[in-house]
Design a protein around this motif. Structure first.
Motif, PDB file in Angstrom:
ATOM      1  N   GLN A  57     -21.835  14.257   7.911  1.00  0.00           N
ATOM      2  CA  GLN A  57     -21.388  12.960   8.417  1.00  0.00           C
ATOM      3  C   GLN A  57     -21.194  11.965   7.281  1.00  0.00           C
ATOM      4  OE1 GLN A  57     -22.926  11.487  12.205  1.00  0.00           O
ATOM      5  NE2 GLN A  57     -23.525   9.594  11.180  1.00  0.00           N
ATOM      6  N   MET A  58     -20.141  11.193   7.397  1.00  0.00           N
ATOM      7  CA  MET A  58     -19.882  10.123   6.444  1.00  0.00           C
ATOM      8  C   MET A  58     -19.526   8.859   7.218  1.00  0.00           C
ATOM      9  SD  MET A  58     -17.074   9.745   3.353  1.00  0.00           S
ATOM     10  CE  MET A  58     -15.683   9.736   4.476  1.00  0.00           C
ATOM     11  N   THR A  59     -20.212   7.776   6.940  1.00  0.00           N
ATOM     12  CA  THR A  59     -19.889   6.480   7.536  1.00  0.00           C
ATOM     13  C   THR A  59     -19.719   5.476   6.417  1.00  0.00           C
ATOM     14  OG1 THR A  59     -22.225   5.846   7.765  1.00  0.00           O
ATOM     15  CG2 THR A  59     -21.206   6.994   9.618  1.00  0.00           C
ATOM     16  N   ASN A  60     -18.762   4.599   6.582  1.00  0.00           N
ATOM     17  CA  ASN A  60     -18.585   3.526   5.602  1.00  0.00           C
ATOM     18  C   ASN A  60     -18.103   2.271   6.306  1.00  0.00           C
ATOM     19  OD1 ASN A  60     -15.412   3.454   5.246  1.00  0.00           O
ATOM     20  ND2 ASN A  60     -15.999   5.614   5.143  1.00  0.00           N
ATOM     21  N   ASN A  61     -18.761   1.175   6.008  1.00  0.00           N
ATOM     22  CA  ASN A  61     -18.407  -0.151   6.497  1.00  0.00           C
ATOM     23  C   ASN A  61     -18.143  -1.037   5.290  1.00  0.00           C
ATOM     24  OD1 ASN A  61     -19.223   1.023   8.859  1.00  0.00           O
ATOM     25  ND2 ASN A  61     -20.970  -0.319   9.206  1.00  0.00           N
ATOM     26  N   TRP A  62     -17.052  -1.762   5.314  1.00  0.00           N
ATOM     27  CA  TRP A  62     -16.805  -2.683   4.206  1.00  0.00           C
ATOM     28  C   TRP A  62     -16.068  -3.921   4.694  1.00  0.00           C
ATOM     29  CZ3 TRP A  62     -11.671  -3.652   2.926  1.00  0.00           C
ATOM     30  CH2 TRP A  62     -10.722  -2.729   3.379  1.00  0.00           C
ATOM     31  N   TYR A  63     -16.253  -4.989   3.961  1.00  0.00           N
ATOM     32  CA  TYR A  63     -15.718  -6.292   4.343  1.00  0.00           C
ATOM     33  C   TYR A  63     -15.246  -7.025   3.101  1.00  0.00           C
ATOM     34  CZ  TYR A  63     -15.782 -11.252   5.626  1.00  0.00           C
ATOM     35  OH  TYR A  63     -15.452 -12.573   5.797  1.00  0.00           O
ATOM     36  N   VAL A  64     -14.098  -7.681   3.202  1.00  0.00           N
ATOM     37  CA  VAL A  64     -13.573  -8.485   2.106  1.00  0.00           C
ATOM     38  C   VAL A  64     -12.904  -9.717   2.695  1.00  0.00           C
ATOM     39  CG1 VAL A  64     -11.353  -7.262   2.055  1.00  0.00           C
ATOM     40  CG2 VAL A  64     -12.164  -8.464  -0.002  1.00  0.00           C
ATOM     41  N   SER A  65     -13.021 -10.838   2.011  1.00  0.00           N
ATOM     42  CA  SER A  65     -12.366 -12.065   2.479  1.00  0.00           C
ATOM     43  C   SER A  65     -11.922 -12.894   1.283  1.00  0.00           C
ATOM     44  CB  SER A  65     -13.304 -12.895   3.364  1.00  0.00           C
ATOM     45  OG  SER A  65     -14.311 -13.515   2.587  1.00  0.00           O
ATOM     46  N   LEU A  66     -10.883 -13.675   1.493  1.00  0.00           N
ATOM     47  CA  LEU A  66     -10.369 -14.609   0.501  1.00  0.00           C
ATOM     48  C   LEU A  66     -10.356 -15.996   1.119  1.00  0.00           C
ATOM     49  CD1 LEU A  66      -7.321 -12.603  -0.939  1.00  0.00           C
ATOM     50  CD2 LEU A  66      -9.522 -12.999  -2.066  1.00  0.00           C
ATOM     51  N   GLY A  67     -10.671 -17.006   0.310  1.00  0.00           N
ATOM     52  CA  GLY A  67     -10.702 -18.357   0.855  1.00  0.00           C
ATOM     53  C   GLY A  67     -10.616 -19.411  -0.231  1.00  0.00           C
ATOM     54  N   SER A  68     -10.576 -20.634   0.216  1.00  0.00           N
ATOM     55  CA  SER A  68     -10.537 -21.774  -0.698  1.00  0.00           C
ATOM     56  C   SER A  68     -11.309 -22.930  -0.067  1.00  0.00           C
ATOM     57  CB  SER A  68      -9.091 -22.194  -0.980  1.00  0.00           C
ATOM     58  OG  SER A  68      -9.048 -23.285  -1.878  1.00  0.00           O
ATOM     59  N   ASN A  69     -12.030 -23.689  -0.901  1.00  0.00           N
ATOM     60  CA  ASN A  69     -12.841 -24.806  -0.426  1.00  0.00           C
ATOM     61  C   ASN A  69     -12.529 -26.070  -1.212  1.00  0.00           C
ATOM     62  OD1 ASN A  69     -14.351 -23.123   1.372  1.00  0.00           O
ATOM     63  ND2 ASN A  69     -15.599 -22.455  -0.357  1.00  0.00           N
ATOM     64  N   HIS A  70     -12.682 -27.200  -0.543  1.00  0.00           N
ATOM     65  CA  HIS A  70     -12.556 -28.509  -1.190  1.00  0.00           C
ATOM     66  C   HIS A  70     -13.926 -29.165  -1.240  1.00  0.00           C
ATOM     67  CE1 HIS A  70     -11.833 -32.918  -1.379  1.00  0.00           C
ATOM     68  NE2 HIS A  70     -10.875 -32.539  -2.215  1.00  0.00           N
ATOM     69  N   TYR A  71     -14.373 -29.516  -2.448  1.00  0.00           N
ATOM     70  CA  TYR A  71     -15.676 -30.140  -2.650  1.00  0.00           C
ATOM     71  C   TYR A  71     -15.532 -31.657  -2.618  1.00  0.00           C
ATOM     72  CZ  TYR A  71     -18.036 -25.791  -3.885  1.00  0.00           C
ATOM     73  OH  TYR A  71     -18.588 -24.541  -3.854  1.00  0.00           O
ATOM     74  N   PHE A  72     -16.516 -32.311  -2.010  1.00  0.00           N
ATOM     75  CA  PHE A  72     -16.527 -33.764  -1.914  1.00  0.00           C
ATOM     76  C   PHE A  72     -17.600 -34.332  -2.851  1.00  0.00           C
ATOM     77  CE2 PHE A  72     -14.958 -32.098   2.106  1.00  0.00           C
ATOM     78  CZ  PHE A  72     -13.833 -32.875   2.317  1.00  0.00           C
ATOM     79  N   LYS A  73     -17.257 -35.408  -3.519  1.00  0.00           N
ATOM     80  CA  LYS A  73     -18.206 -36.062  -4.412  1.00  0.00           C
ATOM     81  C   LYS A  73     -19.092 -37.002  -3.609  1.00  0.00           C
ATOM     82  CE  LYS A  73     -15.202 -35.802  -8.480  1.00  0.00           C
ATOM     83  NZ  LYS A  73     -14.542 -36.559  -9.576  1.00  0.00           N
ATOM     84  N   THR A  74     -20.377 -36.990  -3.934  1.00  0.00           N
ATOM     85  CA  THR A  74     -21.344 -37.854  -3.265  1.00  0.00           C
ATOM     86  C   THR A  74     -22.070 -38.711  -4.294  1.00  0.00           C
ATOM     87  OG1 THR A  74     -23.136 -36.223  -3.427  1.00  0.00           O
ATOM     88  CG2 THR A  74     -21.703 -36.095  -1.489  1.00  0.00           C
ATOM     89  N   ALA A  75     -22.853 -39.664  -3.779  1.00  0.00           N
ATOM     90  CA  ALA A  75     -23.598 -40.542  -4.681  1.00  0.00           C
ATOM     91  C   ALA A  75     -24.671 -39.780  -5.445  1.00  0.00           C
ATOM     92  CB  ALA A  75     -24.240 -41.685  -3.876  1.00  0.00           C
ATOM     93  N   ASN A  76     -25.172 -38.700  -4.839  1.00  0.00           N
ATOM     94  CA  ASN A  76     -26.194 -37.884  -5.502  1.00  0.00           C
ATOM     95  C   ASN A  76     -25.524 -36.729  -6.233  1.00  0.00           C
ATOM     96  OD1 ASN A  76     -28.344 -35.973  -6.042  1.00  0.00           O
ATOM     97  ND2 ASN A  76     -29.597 -37.183  -4.636  1.00  0.00           N
ATOM     98  N   PRO A  77     -25.704 -36.612  -7.558  1.00  0.00           N
ATOM     99  CA  PRO A  77     -24.981 -35.584  -8.321  1.00  0.00           C
ATOM    100  C   PRO A  77     -25.412 -34.159  -8.005  1.00  0.00           C
ATOM    101  CG  PRO A  77     -26.607 -36.635  -9.713  1.00  0.00           C
ATOM    102  CD  PRO A  77     -26.592 -37.419  -8.432  1.00  0.00           C
ATOM    103  N   ARG A  78     -26.527 -33.983  -7.298  1.00  0.00           N
ATOM    104  CA  ARG A  78     -27.007 -32.639  -7.011  1.00  0.00           C
ATOM    105  C   ARG A  78     -26.471 -32.090  -5.688  1.00  0.00           C
ATOM    106  NH1 ARG A  78     -31.902 -30.950  -9.784  1.00  0.00           N
ATOM    107  NH2 ARG A  78     -32.538 -32.501 -11.333  1.00  0.00           N
ATOM    108  N   ILE A  79     -25.924 -32.942  -4.838  1.00  0.00           N
ATOM    109  CA  ILE A  79     -25.448 -32.535  -3.526  1.00  0.00           C
ATOM    110  C   ILE A  79     -23.936 -32.380  -3.552  1.00  0.00           C
ATOM    111  CG2 ILE A  79     -25.260 -33.169  -1.100  1.00  0.00           C
ATOM    112  CD1 ILE A  79     -27.857 -34.618  -1.303  1.00  0.00           C
TER     113      ILE A  79
END
Length: 328
Positions: free
Chosen positions: A164-186
């Protein structure tokens, strides 16, 4: 449980920076915000992105040379295939049961189920890719006959094991926009992604010790006269029928290989927040506010057409996950 834990961790990510220096683009001269040209590699923790159940044996055809049907277990098996009468109590198949599209309530923070790599095209935009895979291989083991002629010292038979051979795989492509906040760590962000996942299972029977049953008695009583003095006498019930096929292994007439597969295409919005624990070390929480998936299940009996079943799914607040990454 995962909902409560995710809420606590998200609140901690938002509360912890309140003790840090705020209203500054850096902390002691160290930049925490993503910069153009940087890379980030993250591990995802949880189980909500494994779309498919690990047990995919229901994808295998189930029939022999005499009977059987191809389809999902609760799809209704005809009592009389010619008349199409369904077994009482069985209805049409619900694909979501077998696709096991999980969400916030099906998770395990001890799982590391995927990796994400992203490149920052600018200080606010990234392009990212996620990938995960699970492969299982089982070698075959032939059936070995036992010897029971000596009652006080038998040799037990050894059962066969399908390859028996089983294989599951997943791939995704995406893009995100980051927002600037008053706190530089967030660093909160919004984005979108498209993904593709496939699961496949294949089995092959070794020597099983089973023999083909053609429905004909291999030791029939002859139709001719039963008088031994008659020259037309052809034998008695102990004589084998040369045309009987019951002494041949089942693999000669019925294929021992079976296969099934499923695939899904997904488009989703993405929302998340990242907290810079230290320069280059990021802890994040991410989920999909809205996701659409199209799935197809295919059961593939050898020598016959594929059994296809499709499924549409729209989910809100899906795939909640934690991630730990490094940025460089």
């Amino acid at each position: 449980m995962i909902k409560k834990l995710s809420t606590i961790l998200l609140a901690a990510c938002m509360a912890a920076p309140s003790m840090a220096q705020t209203y500054s683009s850096n902390d002691g001269g160290v930049l925490f915000a993503p910069q153009k040209g940087q890379w980030q590699v993250s591990m995802f923790f949880g189980g909500s992105s494994s779309f498919y159940n690990e047990n995919t044996s229901y994808l295998l055809p189930n029939f022999n040379n005499h009977s059987g049907s191809i389809g999902l277990p609760n799809g209704g098996d005809p009592v009389n295939p010619g008349e199409g009468i369904l077994v009482p109590g069985l209805g049409s198949g619900d694909l979501s049961t077998y696709l096991n599209i999980s969400g916030l309530n099906n998770n395990n923070l001890t799982n590391i189920f995927g990796l994400e790599g992203k490149y920052f095209l600018s200080d606010c935009w990234d392009i990212n890719m996620q990938f995960s895979m699970n492969i299982n291989l089982t070698p075959k083991k032939d059936y070995i006959e036992g010897d029971y002629t000596v009652k006080d010292m038998i040799i037990p038979a050894q059962k066969f094991i399908n390859a028996q051979m089983t294989n599951n795989w997943y791939v995704s492509l995406g893009s995100n926009h980051y927002f600037k906040t008053a706190n530089p760590r967030i660093h909160p962000y919004l984005g979108a992604s498209i993904g593709f996942q496939m699961a496949r299972i294949e089995t092959a029977e070794p020597y099983t010790g089973d023999f083909y049953d053609d429905g004909v008695d291999s030791n029939p009583i002859p139709d001719g006269p039963t008088d031994p003095d008659n020259p037309d006498y052809s034998g008695d019930s102990s004589v084998n029928d040369d045309e009987g096929l019951g002494n041949l292994p089942t693999q000669v007439y019925v294929s021992g290989s079976r296969a099934g597969q499923m695939f899904g295409i997904k488009a989703a919005g993405v929302a998340g927040i990242e907290y810079s624990i230290a320069p280059g070390l990021v802890l994040g929480f991410q989920f999909q506010p809205l996701a659409y998936r199209y799935d197809v299940i295919q059961i593939c009996p050898k020598g016959f057409d594929k059994y296809n079943a499709s499924h549409h799914n729209i989910k809100l607040f899906d795939m909640a996950m934690l991630k730990l990454g490094i940025r460089f």
